[in-house]
Design an enzyme around this catalytic site. Sequence first.
Site, PDB file in Angstrom:
ATOM      1  N   GLN A   8      -3.541  -2.019   7.197  1.00 27.41           N
ATOM      2  CA  GLN A   8      -4.003  -3.406   7.316  1.00 27.41           C
ATOM      3  C   GLN A   8      -4.752  -3.795   6.028  1.00 27.41           C
ATOM      4  O   GLN A   8      -4.398  -3.296   4.972  1.00 27.41           O
ATOM      5  CB  GLN A   8      -4.865  -3.608   8.579  1.00 27.41           C
ATOM      6  CG  GLN A   8      -4.081  -3.498   9.870  1.00 27.41           C
ATOM      7  CD  GLN A   8      -3.875  -2.056  10.332  1.00 27.41           C
ATOM      8  OE1 GLN A   8      -4.810  -1.287  10.418  1.00 27.41           O
ATOM      9  NE2 GLN A   8      -2.648  -1.680  10.656  1.00 27.41           N
ATOM     10  N   LYS A  16       0.841  -1.217   0.000  1.00 30.04           N
ATOM     11  CA  LYS A  16       0.000   0.000   0.000  1.00 30.04           C
ATOM     12  C   LYS A  16       0.868   1.256   0.000  1.00 30.04           C
ATOM     13  O   LYS A  16       0.590   2.222  -0.701  1.00 30.04           O
ATOM     14  CB  LYS A  16      -0.941   0.007   1.229  1.00 30.04           C
ATOM     15  CG  LYS A  16      -1.942  -1.134   1.239  1.00 30.04           C
ATOM     16  CD  LYS A  16      -2.789  -1.127   2.482  1.00 30.04           C
ATOM     17  CE  LYS A  16      -2.033  -1.478   3.744  1.00 30.04           C
ATOM     18  NZ  LYS A  16      -1.525  -2.871   3.789  1.00 30.04           N
ATOM     19  N   VAL A  52       6.986  -3.851  11.051  1.00 23.89           N
ATOM     20  CA  VAL A  52       6.828  -3.342  12.409  1.00 23.89           C
ATOM     21  C   VAL A  52       7.525  -4.229  13.429  1.00 23.89           C
ATOM     22  O   VAL A  52       8.229  -3.756  14.317  1.00 23.89           O
ATOM     23  CB  VAL A  52       5.310  -3.218  12.751  1.00 23.89           C
ATOM     24  CG1 VAL A  52       5.092  -2.893  14.209  1.00 23.89           C
ATOM     25  CG2 VAL A  52       4.676  -2.144  11.864  1.00 23.89           C
ATOM     26  N   THR A  53       7.337  -5.558  13.278  1.00 22.94           N
ATOM     27  CA  THR A  53       7.833  -6.455  14.322  1.00 22.94           C
ATOM     28  C   THR A  53       9.027  -7.298  13.867  1.00 22.94           C
ATOM     29  O   THR A  53       9.639  -7.983  14.682  1.00 22.94           O
ATOM     30  CB  THR A  53       6.711  -7.430  14.764  1.00 22.94           C
ATOM     31  OG1 THR A  53       6.229  -8.104  13.590  1.00 22.94           O
ATOM     32  CG2 THR A  53       5.557  -6.697  15.422  1.00 22.94           C
ATOM     33  N   GLY A 103       2.937  -0.725   8.827  1.00 19.64           N
ATOM     34  CA  GLY A 103       4.320  -0.473   8.421  1.00 19.64           C
ATOM     35  C   GLY A 103       4.319  -0.361   6.914  1.00 19.64           C
ATOM     36  O   GLY A 103       4.068  -1.341   6.217  1.00 19.64           O
ATOM     37  N   ARG A 154       8.896  -9.958  12.307  1.00 19.04           N
ATOM     38  CA  ARG A 154       8.563 -11.392  12.263  1.00 19.04           C
ATOM     39  C   ARG A 154       8.527 -11.883  10.815  1.00 19.04           C
ATOM     40  O   ARG A 154       8.082 -11.141   9.926  1.00 19.04           O
ATOM     41  CB  ARG A 154       7.161 -11.625  12.867  1.00 19.04           C
ATOM     42  CG  ARG A 154       7.084 -11.401  14.349  1.00 19.04           C
ATOM     43  CD  ARG A 154       5.644 -11.539  14.836  1.00 19.04           C
ATOM     44  NE  ARG A 154       4.803 -10.427  14.419  1.00 19.04           N
ATOM     45  CZ  ARG A 154       3.502 -10.344  14.665  1.00 19.04           C
ATOM     46  NH1 ARG A 154       2.889 -11.308  15.304  1.00 19.04           N
ATOM     47  NH2 ARG A 154       2.821  -9.288  14.271  1.00 19.04           N
TER      48      ARG A 154
HETATM   49  P1  GDP Z   1       2.126  -2.146   3.091  1.00 19.39           P
HETATM   50  O1  GDP Z   1       2.013  -2.392   4.544  1.00 19.39           O
HETATM   51  O2  GDP Z   1       0.942  -2.629   2.326  1.00 19.39           O
HETATM   52  O3  GDP Z   1       2.501  -0.733   2.735  1.00 19.39           O
HETATM   53  O4  GDP Z   1       3.349  -3.067   2.586  1.00 19.39           O
HETATM   54  P2  GDP Z   1       4.796  -3.185   3.292  1.00 19.39           P
HETATM   55  O5  GDP Z   1       5.567  -1.967   2.948  1.00 19.39           O
HETATM   56  O6  GDP Z   1       4.665  -3.566   4.717  1.00 19.39           O
HETATM   57  O7  GDP Z   1       5.355  -4.469   2.565  1.00 19.39           O
HETATM   58  C1  GDP Z   1       5.518  -4.528   1.172  1.00 19.39           C
HETATM   59  C2  GDP Z   1       7.000  -4.812   0.873  1.00 19.39           C
HETATM   60  O8  GDP Z   1       7.146  -5.171  -0.471  1.00 19.39           O
HETATM   61  C3  GDP Z   1       7.896  -3.583   1.072  1.00 19.39           C
HETATM   62  O9  GDP Z   1       9.148  -4.011   1.504  1.00 19.39           O
HETATM   63  C4  GDP Z   1       7.979  -2.980  -0.319  1.00 19.39           C
HETATM   64  O10 GDP Z   1       9.178  -2.251  -0.534  1.00 19.39           O
HETATM   65  C5  GDP Z   1       7.962  -4.226  -1.163  1.00 19.39           C
HETATM   66  N1  GDP Z   1       7.329  -4.077  -2.484  1.00 19.39           N
HETATM   67  C6  GDP Z   1       6.264  -3.310  -2.854  1.00 19.39           C
HETATM   68  N2  GDP Z   1       5.950  -3.540  -4.136  1.00 19.39           N
HETATM   69  C7  GDP Z   1       6.822  -4.473  -4.597  1.00 19.39           C
HETATM   70  C8  GDP Z   1       6.989  -5.154  -5.852  1.00 19.39           C
HETATM   71  O11 GDP Z   1       6.258  -4.948  -6.807  1.00 19.39           O
HETATM   72  N3  GDP Z   1       8.011  -6.063  -5.929  1.00 19.39           N
HETATM   73  C9  GDP Z   1       8.833  -6.353  -4.885  1.00 19.39           C
HETATM   74  N4  GDP Z   1       9.773  -7.248  -5.043  1.00 19.39           N
HETATM   75  N5  GDP Z   1       8.693  -5.730  -3.694  1.00 19.39           N
HETATM   76  C10 GDP Z   1       7.702  -4.816  -3.550  1.00 19.39           C
HETATM   77  P1  IMO Z   2       0.031  -2.800   7.173  1.00 20.50           P
HETATM   78  O1  IMO Z   2      -0.695  -1.484   7.146  1.00 20.50           O
HETATM   79  C1  IMO Z   2       0.141  -6.983   8.397  1.00 20.50           C
HETATM   80  C2  IMO Z   2      -1.856  -7.993  12.156  1.00 20.50           C
HETATM   81  C3  IMO Z   2      -0.989  -8.448  13.309  1.00 20.50           C
HETATM   82  C4  IMO Z   2      -1.949  -9.398  13.989  1.00 20.50           C
HETATM   83  C5  IMO Z   2      -3.302  -8.716  13.823  1.00 20.50           C
HETATM   84  C6  IMO Z   2      -3.746  -7.888  15.021  1.00 20.50           C
HETATM   85  O2  IMO Z   2       1.505  -2.677   7.214  1.00 20.50           O
HETATM   86  O3  IMO Z   2      -0.478  -3.703   6.099  1.00 20.50           O
HETATM   87  P2  IMO Z   2      -2.961  -5.554  16.023  1.00 20.50           P
HETATM   88  O4  IMO Z   2      -1.622  -5.117  16.555  1.00 20.50           O
HETATM   89  O5  IMO Z   2      -3.459  -4.729  14.887  1.00 20.50           O
HETATM   90  O6  IMO Z   2      -3.980  -5.724  17.102  1.00 20.50           O
HETATM   91  O7  IMO Z   2      -2.679  -7.043  15.455  1.00 20.50           O
HETATM   92  O8  IMO Z   2      -3.152  -7.856  12.700  1.00 20.50           O
HETATM   93  N1  IMO Z   2      -1.483  -6.686  11.576  1.00 20.50           N
HETATM   94  C7  IMO Z   2      -0.877  -6.533  10.390  1.00 20.50           C
HETATM   95  N2  IMO Z   2      -0.405  -7.454   9.526  1.00 20.50           N
HETATM   96  N3  IMO Z   2       0.215  -5.669   8.098  1.00 20.50           N
HETATM   97  C8  IMO Z   2      -0.277  -4.726   8.933  1.00 20.50           C
HETATM   98  O9  IMO Z   2      -0.360  -3.428   8.611  1.00 20.50           O
HETATM   99  C9  IMO Z   2      -0.821  -5.145  10.170  1.00 20.50           C
HETATM  100  N4  IMO Z   2      -1.354  -4.501  11.231  1.00 20.50           N
HETATM  101  C10 IMO Z   2      -1.762  -5.453  12.074  1.00 20.50           C
HETATM  102  O10 IMO Z   2       0.164  -9.108  12.857  1.00 20.50           O
HETATM  103  O11 IMO Z   2      -2.006 -10.618  13.289  1.00 20.50           O
HETATM  104 MG    MG Z   3       3.083  -3.247   6.100  1.00 18.89          MG
END
Ligand code: GDP
Ligand code: IMO
Ligand code: MG
Length: 429
Positions: A223, A16, A299-300, A40, A302
């Site tokens: 989320q 996102k 964030v964590t 995150g 994991r």
């Molecule tokens: P969000 O929480 O939905 O904003 O997603 P996160 O940032 O937590 O996790 C997505 C991860 O995938 C991040 O490390 C991004 O840099 C990476 N990412 C996003 N789009 C792409 C893609 O098209 N290809 C690859 N390989 N990584 C991507």
């Molecule tokens: P973004 O915006 C992935 C998950 C946690 C847990 C459950 C409840 O980066 O996509 P909470 O702390 O919200 O009460 O935890 O939701 N969780 C996420 N998993 N991406 C997230 O946010 C999350 N925010 C919460 O791991 O399973």
């Molecule tokens: Mg995230």
Amino acid sequence: MANVAVIGAQWGDEGKGKVVDWLASRADVVVRFQGGHNAGHTLVVGDQTYKLSLLPSGLVRGKLGVIGNGVVIDPEALLAEIDRVTAQGLTVTPDTLRIADNATLILPLHSAIDRAREGARGDKKIGTTGRGIGPAYEDKVARRAIRVADLAEPDTLSDKLDELLRHHNTLLNGLGAPTFEKQGLLDHLLALAPRVLPYAEPVWERLDDLRRSGKRILFEGAQAVMLDIDHGTYPFVTSSNTVAGTAASGTGVGPSAVGFVLGIAKAYSTRVGSGPFPTELHDATGKLLGERGHEFGTVTGRPRRCGWFDAALVRQAVKVGGIQGLALTKLDVLDNLPELRIGIGYEIGGEIVRRLPASPRAQAAAVPVYETVEGWTGSCRGARSWADLPAQAIKYVKRIEELVEAPVTLLSTSPERDDTILVRDPFEG
Ligand code: GDP
Ligand code: IMO
Ligand code: MG
């Protein structure tokens, strides 16, 4: 259609942040409407990587950021994040960031309760981020929350803390966790107040002004639909509604202002924390997806659980989330796999269904039904047009469109901002 809402269509971490950052070049303001610093969002711009939890991703482009009333705000985490991104060269001032004065605050006792409760659940734990999100939303609904505007009124804070501590210390005691004393919490909040209050205002009024002057609003979800408190895999969910309707109630604009709903989905599936995940892979392919996709929680830290794309699940998210177009990310992670599988439904008690049932027992027992498709040789990595994609990858995308009953309007092919293929501009509706 002037505005766009971006929401996750799986279990979070779909990309996102990357998509919002990319779309922000076409928007005037980026608004968070739910969740908190459990989110995150990672943005990669050249040699800089930004990890945002509370701050709207548009700030990286210098766009106005707004944190709506539907967000739960840990003021200490907020200020730490502002300091962190300022050290990275971003400008965060009351001119570039506004925070709803009626948003709920997360206090240190909320994360203490979150962690103590998770500990008490043992192997039945939800796997929360431990950041106090659930307990803060509970206080909001129970009408005892401290809100941003209260920071300006020491007497109100003092009264509210009395009520909060009566409730939470009883709970903490019962869980065998250390309790909190009022003066410490009051001093904590009063010390943070002068740095937080300059950002506070009734953001609904600013958003109304912006709308009336024809500005474009980009709503940034956190989320995802399968973590939605109503529509997700309850109780393994977060504590807010993550669907696009929340963009209205979580910011104080009407539902007609939300605009085009863009769902974000990975070309496979991941999940952090506990809960049902029918297409999860426990084999070498699952491990490979995790390694190639760098699937570790922002964030964590994991490791994220990995599996095949679940079209039945995303179709459900499309329906309940009001998703009108899909941004498919991380197609590059599937490069050079001999064959791919797509979950098209579940076998439950001898019957094949296309939706995940509400009962946790049935969800846990859902056996995925797969369609096997040919993989592609060659790479999607860094592709910026359809012509750059292997023919078989295009076929995979087209099949997903059919199965989830929504068009793919954007594709992402690497973490880098500009490695993106626009099929249809969501701001054009
Ligand atoms: P969000 O929480 O939905 O904003 O997603 P996160 O940032 O937590 O996790 C997505 C991860 O995938 C991040 O490390 C991004 O840099 C990476 N990412 C996003 N789009 C792409 C893609 O098209 N290809 C690859 N390989 N990584 C991507
Ligand atoms: P973004 O915006 C992935 C998950 C946690 C847990 C459950 C409840 O980066 O996509 P909470 O702390 O919200 O009460 O935890 O939701 N969780 C996420 N998993 N991406 C997230 O946010 C999350 N925010 C919460 O791991 O399973
Ligand atoms: Mg995230």
